[in-house]
Design a protein around this motif. Structure first.
Motif, short mmCIF file in Angstrom:
data_model
loop_
_atom_site.label_atom_id
_atom_site.label_comp_id
_atom_site.label_asym_id
_atom_site.label_seq_id
_atom_site.Cartn_x
_atom_site.Cartn_y
_atom_site.Cartn_z
N ASP A 190 0.83 -1.22 0.00
CA ASP A 190 0.00 0.00 0.00
C ASP A 190 0.86 1.26 0.00
O ASP A 190 0.49 2.26 -0.62
CB ASP A 190 -0.92 0.01 1.23
CG ASP A 190 -2.36 -0.30 0.83
OD1 ASP A 190 -2.54 -0.93 -0.24
OD2 ASP A 190 -3.28 0.09 1.57
N VAL A 193 2.17 1.70 -3.47
CA VAL A 193 1.08 2.17 -4.34
C VAL A 193 0.88 3.68 -4.16
O VAL A 193 0.77 4.43 -5.13
CB VAL A 193 -0.24 1.39 -4.05
CG1 VAL A 193 -1.44 2.05 -4.73
CG2 VAL A 193 -0.11 -0.07 -4.48
N THR A 202 -0.19 6.06 -12.99
CA THR A 202 -1.56 5.58 -12.76
C THR A 202 -2.03 4.51 -13.75
O THR A 202 -3.15 4.02 -13.64
CB THR A 202 -2.55 6.77 -12.84
OG1 THR A 202 -2.35 7.42 -14.10
CG2 THR A 202 -2.33 7.75 -11.71
N HIS A 207 0.07 -1.53 -11.39
CA HIS A 207 -0.47 -2.54 -10.46
C HIS A 207 0.60 -3.60 -10.20
O HIS A 207 0.83 -4.01 -9.06
CB HIS A 207 -1.73 -3.20 -11.04
CG HIS A 207 -2.22 -4.34 -10.20
ND1 HIS A 207 -2.81 -4.16 -8.98
CD2 HIS A 207 -2.18 -5.68 -10.41
CE1 HIS A 207 -3.12 -5.34 -8.46
NE2 HIS A 207 -2.76 -6.28 -9.31
N THR A 210 4.04 -2.17 -8.52
CA THR A 210 3.98 -1.80 -7.10
C THR A 210 3.82 -3.02 -6.19
O THR A 210 3.64 -2.87 -4.98
CB THR A 210 2.80 -0.83 -6.84
OG1 THR A 210 1.59 -1.43 -7.34
CG2 THR A 210 3.02 0.51 -7.51
N SER A 332 -5.05 1.87 -8.97
CA SER A 332 -5.39 1.29 -7.66
C SER A 332 -6.90 1.18 -7.46
O SER A 332 -7.36 0.56 -6.50
CB SER A 332 -4.74 2.10 -6.54
OG SER A 332 -5.36 3.37 -6.43
N ASN A 336 -9.83 -5.80 -8.67
CA ASN A 336 -8.82 -6.86 -8.85
C ASN A 336 -9.48 -8.20 -9.14
O ASN A 336 -10.29 -8.68 -8.35
CB ASN A 336 -8.02 -7.04 -7.55
CG ASN A 336 -7.01 -5.95 -7.31
OD1 ASN A 336 -6.09 -6.11 -6.52
ND2 ASN A 336 -7.16 -4.81 -7.97
#
Ligand code: URP
Ligand code: ZN
Ligand code: ZN
Length: 475
Positions: A190, A193, A202, A207, A210, A332, A336
């Protein structure tokens, strides 16, 4: 209702032989050569592999997640699974923080009951564990919920701290149940991210960038260590990288009761998919993320040598147009997960058996038997034996299809893209029998909503006293 399957080549995780199978109602009654029994229906299985129905121990149907709900519910998801040769799945009920797990179980029963095409069970996701509710775990076991999923990832959502993990593991071990772990250090991830988003990074590829594999390996190591102290078998879900696998291998070499699954996405897809243009990379945003391609070889080695026991899908579909879109300006925020429940058997057969990486027996083990043994379904499910549920697939090992959202043979999932679009596979589940009923007949769905039933799973080791072998087959 009786069914006679003639002339098939029966494959289990240990056998490979020609024989006929006579099914009376829901179970296998007789196996033998040249059976001359009267049956309501006779299927000629010449040229087919006759295999146990697939067991997918990791799906997320009708799951609230990432600000939306997974696109397949228990009706559409199980029908798609049936088309793909899967006759049992284990989905996840989710406890709400501060609320009873029994309440969560009722909620998930209500989502599934009367809707499914195939049999199903639930793992329970624990999001907290107050002392006054710890005894619910024993009650869950009595209800056939004999495994839990805990999350080291997703802080503020599904994440639980190490103290909670330890307490849940102690009780699960005492009760004879199993802990499934999403092993990734979500707290550190986190932070990474946040750093990326602050820098304006972005796009979907961030994804993956990070979520370093070291954070998966650290999670696996921590999960195994806590499980060892708490004395409970631990099953690492959706293992994606060589770094993480290394931790599993080290523990298994010490004889620890550590098991792990990987998924087709980690065997067949890689980081480069995130670099697709026009936000297409969002289709592959799942957790753990896709890794650099070289990891795939290590995962196949893990499967070949028995360090990885099972291949699940982690089927968690979100439509590209309406749902993945939520993260168009910030990776983020992309929900997912990705679809896959329908294509698992063909992908594993093609990439495993046809490619010469695994035997047909191993194929059955990885897609069915092993999960049945670890999760308390064996020998009712996961094999072809007298007395077992007649969950059987007539698998055509020669038929080739190109997986596509537009191919009516490969896509019935309720989602607007296929993760494996354009993959040519050899090996198709053509006829699927669930507890004696032909639910897919030569690729045509013949079942009905509600054919599937909830399956109460037994405790770890209850019917399979040695547990799943921990010894590796490495030379
Ligand atoms: O991206 C994934 N895997 N979504 C489903 C939730 C989980 O972590 O299994
Ligand atoms: Zn997970
Ligand atoms: Zn999952």
């Amino acid at each position: 209702m009786s069914l006679l399957i003639k002339n098939g080549r029966i494959i289990t995780s240990v056998d490979d032989y020609y024989a006929d199978i006579f099914i009376e109602d829901e179970t296998i009654d007789v196996i033998g050569r040249n059976l001359e029994m009267e049956a309501d229906r006779v299927l000629d299985a010449k040229g087919y592999l006759v295999i146990p129905g697939g067991i997918d121990p990791h799906t997320h149907l009708d799951m609230p997640f990432g600000g939306t709900v997974s696109a397949d519910d228990f009706e559409t998801g199980t029908k798609a699974a049936a088309h793909g040769g899967t006759t049992t799945l284990i989905d996840f009920a989710i406890q709400t923080k501060g609320h009873s797990t029994l309440e969560a179980l009722d909620t998930w029963h209500a989502k599934a009951e009367g809707k499914t095409a195939i049999d199903y069970g639930f793992h329970m996701i624990l999001t907290d564990l107050e002392d006054n509710r710890i005894n619910e775990m024993r009650m869950l076991a009595d209800e056939g919920i004999t495994s839990y999923k805990l999350f080291m990832a997703y802080p503020g959502v599904l994440y639980v701290d190490d103290g909670t993990i330890y307490r849940a593991m102690r009780k699960a071990g005492e009760d004879g149940t199993v802990i499934c772990m999403h092993a990734e250090n979500g707290i550190v991830i986190d932070e990474i991210v946040k750093e990326a988003v602050k820098k304006g990074q972005t796009a979907p590829k961030y994804h993956s960038l990070t979520r370093p594999t070291q954070m998966e390996a650290e999670g696996v190591h921590r999960a195994i260590s806590i499980a060892d102290v708490a004395n409970v078998p631990v099953y690492i879900v959706h293992l994606s990288s060589a770094d993480a696998l290394e931790q599993v291998v080290l523990a298994r070499d010490k004889g620890k009761a550590v098991f792990a699954e990987t998924c087709p996405q980690y065997l067949f897809l890689d980081y480069s998919y995130y670099e697709k243009e026009d936000f297409e990379g969002a289709k592959y945003v799942m957790t753990p993320a896709l890794r650099e391609k070289w990891n795939q070889k290590e995962l196949w080695r893990g499967l070949q040598f028995g360090d990885l026991q099972s291949i699940s899908t982690d089927h968690c579909p979100f439509c590209f147009k309406e749902q993945k879109e939520l993260g168009r300006t910030d990776f983020s925020q992309i929900p997912n997960g990705a679809p896959g429940v329908e294509n698992r058997m063909s992908l594993v057969y093609n990439g495993g058996v046809v490619a010469g990486r695994i035997s047909v027996n191993k194929f059955v083990d990885l897609t069915s038997t092993s999960a049945a043994k670890i999760f308390g379904l064996f020998p009712k499910k996961g094999t072809i034996a007298i007395g077992s549920d007649a969950d059987i697939v007539l698998f055509n090992p020669d038929r080739k299809e190109t997986i596509s959202v537009n191919n009516t043979c490969t896509h019935h999932m309720n989602v607007d893209y296929n993760t494996y679009e354009g993959f040519e596979v050899q090996g198709i589940s053509e006829t699927v029998i669930s507890r004696g009923k032909v639910i897919v007949d030569n690729c045509e769905y013949k079942g009905k909503k509600g054919d599937g039933k909830y399956v109460k799973r037994s405790l770890y080791n209850e019917y399979y006293p040695i547990g799943h072998p921990i010894k590796s087959d490495r030379p």
